[in-house]
Design an enzyme around this catalytic site. Structure first.
Site, PDB file in Angstrom:
ATOM      1  N   ASP A  51      36.292  -3.564  39.446  1.00  0.00           N
ATOM      2  CA  ASP A  51      34.944  -3.710  40.434  1.00  0.00           C
ATOM      3  C   ASP A  51      34.269  -4.730  40.526  1.00  0.00           C
ATOM      4  O   ASP A  51      33.743  -5.836  40.387  1.00  0.00           O
ATOM      5  CB  ASP A  51      33.845  -2.224  40.605  1.00  0.00           C
ATOM      6  CG  ASP A  51      33.312  -2.767  41.740  1.00  0.00           C
ATOM      7  OD1 ASP A  51      33.417  -3.477  43.003  1.00  0.00           O
ATOM      8  OD2 ASP A  51      32.201  -2.319  41.811  1.00  0.00           O
ATOM      9  N   GLU A 129      27.970 -31.208  23.628  1.00  0.00           N
ATOM     10  CA  GLU A 129      26.965 -30.478  22.418  1.00  0.00           C
ATOM     11  C   GLU A 129      25.824 -30.050  23.204  1.00  0.00           C
ATOM     12  O   GLU A 129      24.984 -30.759  24.057  1.00  0.00           O
ATOM     13  CB  GLU A 129      26.247 -31.833  22.368  1.00  0.00           C
ATOM     14  CG  GLU A 129      27.512 -33.019  21.604  1.00  0.00           C
ATOM     15  CD  GLU A 129      26.491 -34.781  21.297  1.00  0.00           C
ATOM     16  OE1 GLU A 129      25.211 -34.262  21.983  1.00  0.00           O
ATOM     17  OE2 GLU A 129      27.757 -35.057  21.022  1.00  0.00           O
ATOM     18  N   GLU A 131      22.529 -27.662  23.346  1.00  0.00           N
ATOM     19  CA  GLU A 131      21.269 -27.343  22.392  1.00  0.00           C
ATOM     20  C   GLU A 131      20.660 -26.140  23.540  1.00  0.00           C
ATOM     21  O   GLU A 131      20.721 -25.429  24.128  1.00  0.00           O
ATOM     22  CB  GLU A 131      20.354 -28.473  23.186  1.00  0.00           C
ATOM     23  CG  GLU A 131      20.665 -29.960  22.618  1.00  0.00           C
ATOM     24  CD  GLU A 131      20.202 -31.339  23.287  1.00  0.00           C
ATOM     25  OE1 GLU A 131      20.168 -32.231  22.398  1.00  0.00           O
ATOM     26  OE2 GLU A 131      19.668 -30.606  24.593  1.00  0.00           O
ATOM     27  N   GLU A 212      16.563 -30.411  16.429  1.00  0.00           N
ATOM     28  CA  GLU A 212      16.709 -31.487  17.175  1.00  0.00           C
ATOM     29  C   GLU A 212      15.450 -31.967  17.892  1.00  0.00           C
ATOM     30  O   GLU A 212      14.197 -31.063  17.120  1.00  0.00           O
ATOM     31  CB  GLU A 212      16.622 -30.512  18.534  1.00  0.00           C
ATOM     32  CG  GLU A 212      18.235 -31.363  18.951  1.00  0.00           C
ATOM     33  CD  GLU A 212      18.373 -32.632  19.450  1.00  0.00           C
ATOM     34  OE1 GLU A 212      18.011 -33.355  19.682  1.00  0.00           O
ATOM     35  OE2 GLU A 212      19.539 -33.320  19.337  1.00  0.00           O
ATOM     36  N   GLU A 220      20.878 -27.588  17.098  1.00  0.00           N
ATOM     37  CA  GLU A 220      22.134 -28.092  18.029  1.00  0.00           C
ATOM     38  C   GLU A 220      22.648 -27.833  16.696  1.00  0.00           C
ATOM     39  O   GLU A 220      22.403 -27.832  15.180  1.00  0.00           O
ATOM     40  CB  GLU A 220      22.053 -29.630  18.547  1.00  0.00           C
ATOM     41  CG  GLU A 220      23.372 -29.699  19.217  1.00  0.00           C
ATOM     42  CD  GLU A 220      23.554 -31.626  19.716  1.00  0.00           C
ATOM     43  OE1 GLU A 220      24.576 -32.020  19.161  1.00  0.00           O
ATOM     44  OE2 GLU A 220      22.311 -31.626  19.569  1.00  0.00           O
ATOM     45  N   HIS A 269      25.042 -32.540  26.397  1.00  0.00           N
ATOM     46  CA  HIS A 269      26.209 -33.621  26.610  1.00  0.00           C
ATOM     47  C   HIS A 269      27.610 -33.540  26.360  1.00  0.00           C
ATOM     48  O   HIS A 269      27.937 -32.851  25.495  1.00  0.00           O
ATOM     49  CB  HIS A 269      25.624 -34.550  25.454  1.00  0.00           C
ATOM     50  CG  HIS A 269      24.162 -34.725  25.577  1.00  0.00           C
ATOM     51  ND1 HIS A 269      23.730 -35.061  24.698  1.00  0.00           N
ATOM     52  CD2 HIS A 269      23.029 -34.651  26.056  1.00  0.00           C
ATOM     53  CE1 HIS A 269      22.053 -34.622  24.657  1.00  0.00           C
ATOM     54  NE2 HIS A 269      22.309 -34.933  26.130  1.00  0.00           N
ATOM     55  N   ARG A 340      21.586 -43.925  25.704  1.00  0.00           N
ATOM     56  CA  ARG A 340      21.086 -42.581  25.368  1.00  0.00           C
ATOM     57  C   ARG A 340      20.254 -42.632  26.421  1.00  0.00           C
ATOM     58  O   ARG A 340      20.407 -41.593  27.104  1.00  0.00           O
ATOM     59  CB  ARG A 340      20.721 -41.755  24.383  1.00  0.00           C
ATOM     60  CG  ARG A 340      21.275 -41.519  23.582  1.00  0.00           C
ATOM     61  CD  ARG A 340      20.872 -41.128  22.276  1.00  0.00           C
ATOM     62  NE  ARG A 340      22.649 -40.340  21.245  1.00  0.00           N
ATOM     63  CZ  ARG A 340      23.112 -40.595  20.320  1.00  0.00           C
ATOM     64  NH1 ARG A 340      22.457 -42.380  19.974  1.00  0.00           N
ATOM     65  NH2 ARG A 340      23.954 -40.781  19.703  1.00  0.00           N
ATOM     66  N   GLU A 359      31.106 -40.273  27.209  1.00  0.00           N
ATOM     67  CA  GLU A 359      30.136 -38.879  27.354  1.00  0.00           C
ATOM     68  C   GLU A 359      29.782 -38.798  28.646  1.00  0.00           C
ATOM     69  O   GLU A 359      28.695 -39.518  28.878  1.00  0.00           O
ATOM     70  CB  GLU A 359      28.883 -38.848  25.889  1.00  0.00           C
ATOM     71  CG  GLU A 359      27.884 -38.274  25.651  1.00  0.00           C
ATOM     72  CD  GLU A 359      26.933 -38.148  24.055  1.00  0.00           C
ATOM     73  OE1 GLU A 359      26.004 -37.683  24.088  1.00  0.00           O
ATOM     74  OE2 GLU A 359      26.713 -39.350  24.051  1.00  0.00           O
ATOM     75  N   ARG A 361      25.775 -36.802  29.981  1.00  0.00           N
ATOM     76  CA  ARG A 361      24.918 -37.261  29.531  1.00  0.00           C
ATOM     77  C   ARG A 361      24.316 -35.969  30.108  1.00  0.00           C
ATOM     78  O   ARG A 361      22.666 -35.472  29.750  1.00  0.00           O
ATOM     79  CB  ARG A 361      23.950 -38.086  28.630  1.00  0.00           C
ATOM     80  CG  ARG A 361      24.631 -39.020  27.567  1.00  0.00           C
ATOM     81  CD  ARG A 361      23.345 -39.920  26.599  1.00  0.00           C
ATOM     82  NE  ARG A 361      22.461 -39.282  26.128  1.00  0.00           N
ATOM     83  CZ  ARG A 361      22.208 -39.220  25.441  1.00  0.00           C
ATOM     84  NH1 ARG A 361      23.590 -38.628  24.801  1.00  0.00           N
ATOM     85  NH2 ARG A 361      21.518 -37.952  25.544  1.00  0.00           N
TER      86      ARG A 361
END
Length: 474
Positions: A51, A129, A131, A212, A220, A269, A340, A359, A361
């Site tokens: 449904d 990645e 977390e 982490e 992680e 990330h 980062r 990457e 992030r």
């Protein structure tokens, strides 16, 4: 895996139930279980009815009949059920045999097909990645006369003076002090290892796990990259195993981006690259971070469309509690090698031509991975096709700690939207790139925005507990 192989597996493993699953717009798995004795070749031809009107954002009650079509290659044995159960992911079709254009998994598959149709490459690889926190206790309530949340963890910094443990053993993790400590500070080695064991048994290739940065059980686990739709399948498997393993240990796991005030939140990330058959397309030796022009233009597309993308990659009001400066949050729409603090980072440690990737992030795990990965690919492809140069648009490269720049310098850097409503505004204004190849449809975008506006309004109209601290004695 062929249909016959699945049927053989059912017999060999004495499977009692076959659990057919699909994913809704919000990224949550839904399932219907059939006795294994009722599953035969016809099941894979005709599908399993359900449904659609009971799934948020799908169909009205007048068009509620829908069909799950099993994808045999996704089959794995459920590690948690008392009765042997085989899990199979499904695509969603209408009763007349047409792909349902609001099916997130179908959208991901169309994105991969569109990539091939462009002639740019044959496959896109993704590696998230994701977390998470593992808490010992969680309580929350939102009503007319009260609103609160409370979480607890034996690792938490706020428990250094707690007596209820029957003898406090110390070794609590300080705020922002949880990155890769050994035991006895890291109390969750065994539970993460058990999660990894079950993931490997279910077919995931695990690369590593660790504690982490945040206090109170942030962790992680990294699994191996794969093509777009397979990686989204794997991420759902990953989250399912983490949540249920935590429960078996008497704990609870959450992928909520910002469950704690004043400490790091949980991101997702996402590493990406495009290949043409066996040739990686993002690598060019000697250029900035060894990036090819294709890779730079892909970055350009990601950063140019980022405000709209974020409505799909960070689709919760809580997402924007994480996207604030000061907690390693990637709020700055620039790219950089190994940095980062940038929204797009280019990994440079031990990178080979095959390992060259970018990457993004900013995303978090409230995202529906099928929609988020598809949208990221389309943004990157738009950048390649239009040759969007991030350098020419002021998106970097910026090889500085952005958090330490002066206010004047920061003012020159474009930032992410400040709320879910702002991100939805951006998506309404900039979504043509998502319509390429009919991967997303205008109907899907309108429906998605309406659904998410409802979530934002539900939060905005409610009284926040901190408002009592600020205004009760006015």
């Amino acid at each position: 895996m062929s249909v016959q192989n699945v049927l053989n597996l059912i017999k060999e493993k004495n499977i009692e139930w076959v659990d057919f699953r699909f994913v809704g717009l919000l990224g949550k798995e839904q399932h219907i279980s059939l006795p294994a004795t009722e599953v035969d070749e016809d099941t894979f031809v005709n599908g399993v009815a359900f449904d659609g009107s009971s799934i948020p954002g799908f169909r009205g009650i007048e068009q509620s009949d829908m069909v799950m079509m099993p994808v045999t290659e996704t089959a794995y044995i459920d590690p948690f059920t008392a009765h042997p159960t085989l899990i199979i992911m499904c695509d969603i079709y209408t009763p007349d045999g047409q792909r349902y254009d609001r099916d997130p998994r179908g959208i991901a598959r169309k994105a991969e097909e569109y990539l091939q149709s462009t002639g740019i490459g044959t496959k896109a690889f993704f590696a998230p990645e994701s977390e998470f926190f593992i808490f010992d206790d969680v309580r929350y309530e939102s009503g007319m006369n009260k609103s609160f949340f409370e979480v607890d963890s034996e690792e938490a910094a706020w428990n250094t003076g707690r007596k209820e443990e029957g003898g406090n053993l110390g070794y609590k993790i300080p705020v922002k002090g949880g990155y890769v400590p050994v035991a006895p500070i890291d109390t969750q080695q065994d539970i993460r290892s058990e999660m990894c064991r079950l993931m490997m048994e279910a077919g995931l290739r695990i690369e590593r796990h660790h504690h982490e940065v945040a206090t109170a059980g942030q962790g992680e686990i990294n699994f191996r990259f794969d093509t777009l739709t397979k990686t989204a399948d794997n991420l759902l498997k990953y989250k399912y195993i983490i949540a249920n393993t935590a429960r078996q240990y008497g704990k609870v796991a959450t992928f909520m981006p910002k469950p704690l005030f004043g400490d790091n939140g949980s991101g997702m990330h996402v590493h990406m690259s495009i290949w043409d058959q066996d040739t990686p397309l993002f690598y060019e030796a000697g250029q900035y971070a060894n990036l090819s022009e294709i890779a730079l233009h892909y970055i350009g597309g990601i950063l140019y469309h980022a405000p709209a993308l974020i409505a799909l990659t960070n689709p919760s009001t809580n997402s924007f509690k994480r996207l604030v400066p000061g907690y390693e949050a990637p709020v700055n729409l620039v790219f950089s090698a190994g940095n980062r603090s940038a929204a797009v980072r280019v990994p440079i440690a031990a990178v080979t031509p095959k390992g060259c990737r970018i990457e993004f992030r900013t995303p978090d795990s409230t995202a529906n991975p099928y929609l988020a990965f598809a949208a990221m690919l389309l943004a990157g492809l738009d950048g390649i096709q239009k040759k969007i140069d991030p350098r020419a648009l002021g998106y970097g490269p910026l090889d500085k700690n952005i958090y330490e720049l002066s206010d004047a310098e920061k003012a020159e850097i474009r930032s992410v939207p400040g709320s879910l409503d702002e991100a939805l505004d951006a998506l309404e204004a900039d979504h043509e790139f998502l319509l390429a190849g009919n991967v997303f449809t205008k109907d899907f975008i309108d429906n998605y925005v309406e659904l998410k506006r409802g979530e934002a309004k539900a939060v905005n109209i409610r009284i926040h507990p901190h408002e009592y601290s600020l205004y009760f004695d006015c």
